[in-house]
Design a protein around this motif. Structure first.
Motif, mmCIF file in Angstrom:
data_model
loop_
_atom_site.group_PDB
_atom_site.id
_atom_site.type_symbol
_atom_site.label_atom_id
_atom_site.label_comp_id
_atom_site.label_asym_id
_atom_site.label_seq_id
_atom_site.Cartn_x
_atom_site.Cartn_y
_atom_site.Cartn_z
ATOM 1 N N ILE A 294 -8.449 3.638 6.836
ATOM 2 C CA ILE A 294 -7.141 3.104 7.192
ATOM 3 C C ILE A 294 -6.237 3.207 5.972
ATOM 4 C CG2 ILE A 294 -7.740 0.671 6.744
ATOM 5 C CD1 ILE A 294 -5.883 -0.005 9.174
ATOM 6 N N ASP A 295 -4.990 3.615 6.221
ATOM 7 C CA ASP A 295 -4.038 3.892 5.152
ATOM 8 C C ASP A 295 -3.045 2.744 5.067
ATOM 9 O OD1 ASP A 295 -2.903 5.528 3.166
ATOM 10 O OD2 ASP A 295 -1.550 6.509 4.581
ATOM 11 N N THR A 296 -3.446 1.664 4.425
ATOM 12 C CA THR A 296 -2.587 0.483 4.318
ATOM 13 C C THR A 296 -3.134 -0.458 3.249
ATOM 14 O OG1 THR A 296 -1.585 -1.362 5.561
ATOM 15 C CG2 THR A 296 -3.869 -0.877 6.065
ATOM 16 N N VAL B 291 -10.770 2.731 3.042
ATOM 17 C CA VAL B 291 -9.338 2.372 2.968
ATOM 18 C C VAL B 291 -8.682 3.235 1.892
ATOM 19 C CG1 VAL B 291 -7.697 0.486 2.508
ATOM 20 C CG2 VAL B 291 -9.918 -0.045 3.546
ATOM 21 N N THR B 292 -7.455 3.672 2.175
ATOM 22 C CA THR B 292 -6.635 4.266 1.113
ATOM 23 C C THR B 292 -5.379 3.425 0.952
ATOM 24 O OG1 THR B 292 -5.606 5.780 2.706
ATOM 25 C CG2 THR B 292 -7.405 6.670 1.377
ATOM 26 N N THR B 293 -4.919 3.350 -0.287
ATOM 27 C CA THR B 293 -3.672 2.642 -0.572
ATOM 28 C C THR B 293 -2.871 3.535 -1.508
ATOM 29 O OG1 THR B 293 -4.638 1.599 -2.505
ATOM 30 C CG2 THR B 293 -4.781 0.376 -0.442
ATOM 31 N N ASN B 294 -1.658 3.163 -1.744
ATOM 32 C CA ASN B 294 -0.863 3.812 -2.796
ATOM 33 C C ASN B 294 0.144 2.773 -3.296
ATOM 34 O OD1 ASN B 294 1.526 3.928 -1.182
ATOM 35 N ND2 ASN B 294 0.763 5.778 -0.182
ATOM 36 N N PRO B 295 0.833 3.043 -4.391
ATOM 37 C CA PRO B 295 1.753 2.033 -4.933
ATOM 38 C C PRO B 295 2.830 1.614 -3.925
ATOM 39 C CG PRO B 295 1.293 3.694 -6.580
ATOM 40 C CD PRO B 295 0.683 4.203 -5.315
ATOM 41 N N PRO C 54 -4.586 16.194 1.184
ATOM 42 C CA PRO C 54 -3.372 16.900 1.625
ATOM 43 C C PRO C 54 -2.536 15.964 2.502
ATOM 44 C CG PRO C 54 -5.404 18.075 2.257
ATOM 45 C CD PRO C 54 -5.796 16.693 1.857
ATOM 46 N N PHE C 55 -1.228 15.938 2.234
ATOM 47 C CA PHE C 55 -0.295 15.020 2.936
ATOM 48 C C PHE C 55 0.313 15.744 4.134
ATOM 49 C CE2 PHE C 55 1.127 11.460 -0.167
ATOM 50 C CZ PHE C 55 -0.175 11.284 -0.617
ATOM 51 N N ILE C 56 -0.359 15.704 5.256
ATOM 52 C CA ILE C 56 0.082 16.587 6.345
ATOM 53 C C ILE C 56 1.398 16.145 6.994
ATOM 54 C CG2 ILE C 56 -2.287 17.367 6.766
ATOM 55 C CD1 ILE C 56 -2.097 15.872 9.429
ATOM 56 N N GLY C 57 1.627 14.841 7.109
ATOM 57 C CA GLY C 57 2.882 14.371 7.722
ATOM 58 C C GLY C 57 4.098 14.784 6.895
ATOM 59 N N ARG C 58 3.973 14.685 5.577
ATOM 60 C CA ARG C 58 5.114 15.058 4.725
ATOM 61 C C ARG C 58 5.360 16.566 4.787
ATOM 62 N NH1 ARG C 58 5.011 11.039 -0.612
ATOM 63 N NH2 ARG C 58 4.214 9.236 0.531
ATOM 64 N N ILE C 59 4.275 17.354 4.996
ATOM 65 C CA ILE C 59 4.462 18.806 5.164
ATOM 66 C C ILE C 59 5.189 19.063 6.484
ATOM 67 C CG2 ILE C 59 3.270 21.012 5.500
ATOM 68 C CD1 ILE C 59 1.097 19.971 3.567
ATOM 69 N N ALA D 43 -7.606 14.039 5.076
ATOM 70 C CA ALA D 43 -6.265 14.282 5.634
ATOM 71 C C ALA D 43 -5.446 12.997 5.530
ATOM 72 C CB ALA D 43 -6.378 14.728 7.084
ATOM 73 N N ALA D 44 -4.315 13.080 4.812
ATOM 74 C CA ALA D 44 -3.478 11.896 4.562
ATOM 75 C C ALA D 44 -2.091 12.120 5.145
ATOM 76 C CB ALA D 44 -3.402 11.635 3.065
ATOM 77 N N SER D 45 -1.279 11.052 5.074
ATOM 78 C CA SER D 45 0.081 11.090 5.616
ATOM 79 C C SER D 45 0.031 11.411 7.121
ATOM 80 C CB SER D 45 0.906 12.129 4.835
ATOM 81 O OG SER D 45 2.243 12.126 5.211
ATOM 82 N N ILE D 46 -0.865 10.722 7.788
ATOM 83 C CA ILE D 46 -1.013 10.877 9.247
ATOM 84 C C ILE D 46 0.114 10.098 9.923
ATOM 85 C CG2 ILE D 46 -2.497 10.228 11.215
ATOM 86 C CD1 ILE D 46 -3.692 12.508 9.577
ATOM 87 N N ARG D 47 0.752 10.735 10.877
ATOM 88 C CA ARG D 47 1.899 10.098 11.532
ATOM 89 C C ARG D 47 1.606 9.630 12.962
ATOM 90 N NH1 ARG D 47 4.107 10.198 7.015
ATOM 91 N NH2 ARG D 47 5.760 11.618 6.389
ATOM 92 N N ASN D 48 0.576 10.224 13.594
ATOM 93 C CA ASN D 48 0.325 9.883 15.008
ATOM 94 C C ASN D 48 -1.117 10.221 15.395
ATOM 95 O OD1 ASN D 48 0.248 12.757 15.734
ATOM 96 N ND2 ASN D 48 2.443 12.705 15.299
ATOM 97 N N CYS E 103 -10.072 11.240 7.836
ATOM 98 C CA CYS E 103 -8.663 11.097 8.214
ATOM 99 C C CYS E 103 -8.258 9.687 7.801
ATOM 100 C CB CYS E 103 -8.562 11.248 9.733
ATOM 101 S SG CYS E 103 -7.125 12.126 10.259
ATOM 102 N N THR E 104 -7.214 9.542 7.003
ATOM 103 C CA THR E 104 -6.756 8.188 6.676
ATOM 104 C C THR E 104 -5.480 7.919 7.459
ATOM 105 O OG1 THR E 104 -6.335 6.569 4.968
ATOM 106 C CG2 THR E 104 -5.502 8.782 4.493
ATOM 107 N N CYS E 105 -5.506 6.849 8.250
ATOM 108 C CA CYS E 105 -4.497 6.687 9.301
ATOM 109 C C CYS E 105 -3.891 5.288 9.293
ATOM 110 C CB CYS E 105 -5.144 6.852 10.677
ATOM 111 S SG CYS E 105 -6.454 8.060 10.758
HETATM 112 C C1 E4P Z 1 -2.795 8.349 1.402
HETATM 113 O O1 E4P Z 1 -3.634 8.540 0.581
HETATM 114 C C2 E4P Z 1 -1.361 8.565 1.152
HETATM 115 O O2 E4P Z 1 -0.947 7.758 0.114
HETATM 116 C C3 E4P Z 1 -0.566 8.301 2.397
HETATM 117 O O3 E4P Z 1 -1.279 8.813 3.508
HETATM 118 C C4 E4P Z 1 0.844 8.819 2.350
HETATM 119 O O4 E4P Z 1 1.417 8.671 3.626
HETATM 120 P P1 E4P Z 1 2.985 8.753 3.896
HETATM 121 O O5 E4P Z 1 3.411 10.188 3.810
HETATM 122 O O6 E4P Z 1 3.134 8.227 5.288
HETATM 123 O O7 E4P Z 1 3.648 7.897 2.875
#
Ligand code: E4P
Length: 217
Positions: A5-7, A25-29, A132-137, A166-171, A186-188
């Motif tokens: 889970i990405d939160t 779990v993944t987090t970021n600042p 890899p940040f797939i949603g941002r791509i 796989a990160a930055s999952i949007r859906n 997959c981190t979601c």
């Molecule tokens: C996870 O490791 C990333 O920090 C995170 O998925 C980024 O997601 P975002 O593009 O929704 O901010």
């Protein structure tokens, strides 16, 4: 495929963990700031709480960008709990730090990855995970899932042991497509995980079964 889970939201982490399908779990600042976690001591304490809630790997991100700073910060994070994964950005000093922690047997997650070349470097440096940040791509009009496929192909061909996270999952569809593309993890966001449950025919079918069961009682 593992589910992270990405939160940094503790209630959402608990809800996902209670489902019994959570692997980490993944987090970021930015996610920490969203939860109002401010200051070094509070951040460390928040990671400690997450590590107590979830048994799997917990990514904790460094905010230093120079080699010495990343190493010092990463050591402090790694000391919080055995399931901490030091999350390091894809920069020159980050690559050196990935190699250092890899040699020390400390797990790492190479973050902010947007190309196959970057993923190759992360693997060469011994990263445990590459993100890899797939949603941002997708946001920039490219297909993020294609990058997962490309990295998966390269890692298999070359025998790299780094796991594709796989990160930055949007859906929810992102999750399905990442599974097809060969992501190891997959981190979601919680809503994307819960979205996998949904199908109108399930709801219609269940309503009919319950109505029929009631009619014959
Ligand atoms: C996870 O490791 C990333 O920090 C995170 O998925 C980024 O997601 P975002 O593009 O929704 O901010």
């Amino acid at each position: 495929m593992k589910f992270f889970i990405d939160t940094a939201n503790l209630a959402q982490i608990k809800e996902a963990n209670d489902l019994g399908i959570l692997d980490g779990v993944t987090t970021n600042p930015s996610l920490m700031a969203k939860e109002g976690v401010k200051g070094d001591a509070a951040v460390l304490n928040h990671y400690k709480t997450i590590c107590e809630l979830v048994e799997g790997d917990i990514s904790a991100e460094v905010v230093s960008t120079d080699y010495e700073g990343i190493i010092a910060e990463g050591k402090i994070l790694a000391a919080i709990a055995p399931n901490i994964v030091v999350k390091i950005p894809m920069i020159k000093d980050g690559i050196k730090a990935l190699k250092y922690f890899s040699d020390q047997g400390i797990k790492t997650n190479c973050t902010l990855v947007f190309s196959a070349g970057q993923a190759i470097l992360a693997a060469k440096a011994g990263a445990t995970y590459v993100s890899p940040f797939i949603g941002r791509i997708d946001d920039s009009s490219w297909d993020g899932v294609q990058l997962i496929e490309q990295i998966s192909h390269i890692y298999t061909l070359q025998g790299f042991g780094t796991e594709i996270l796989a990160a930055s999952i949007r859906n929810s569809l992102h999750i399905v497509r990442c599974a097809e593309a060969g992501a190891d993890v997959c981190t979601c966001p919680l809503e994307s995980i819960l979205g996998l449950l949904k199908h109108p025919l399930t709801d219609i079918g269940l309503a009919k079964f319950l109505a029929d069961a009631k009619a014959f009682q």
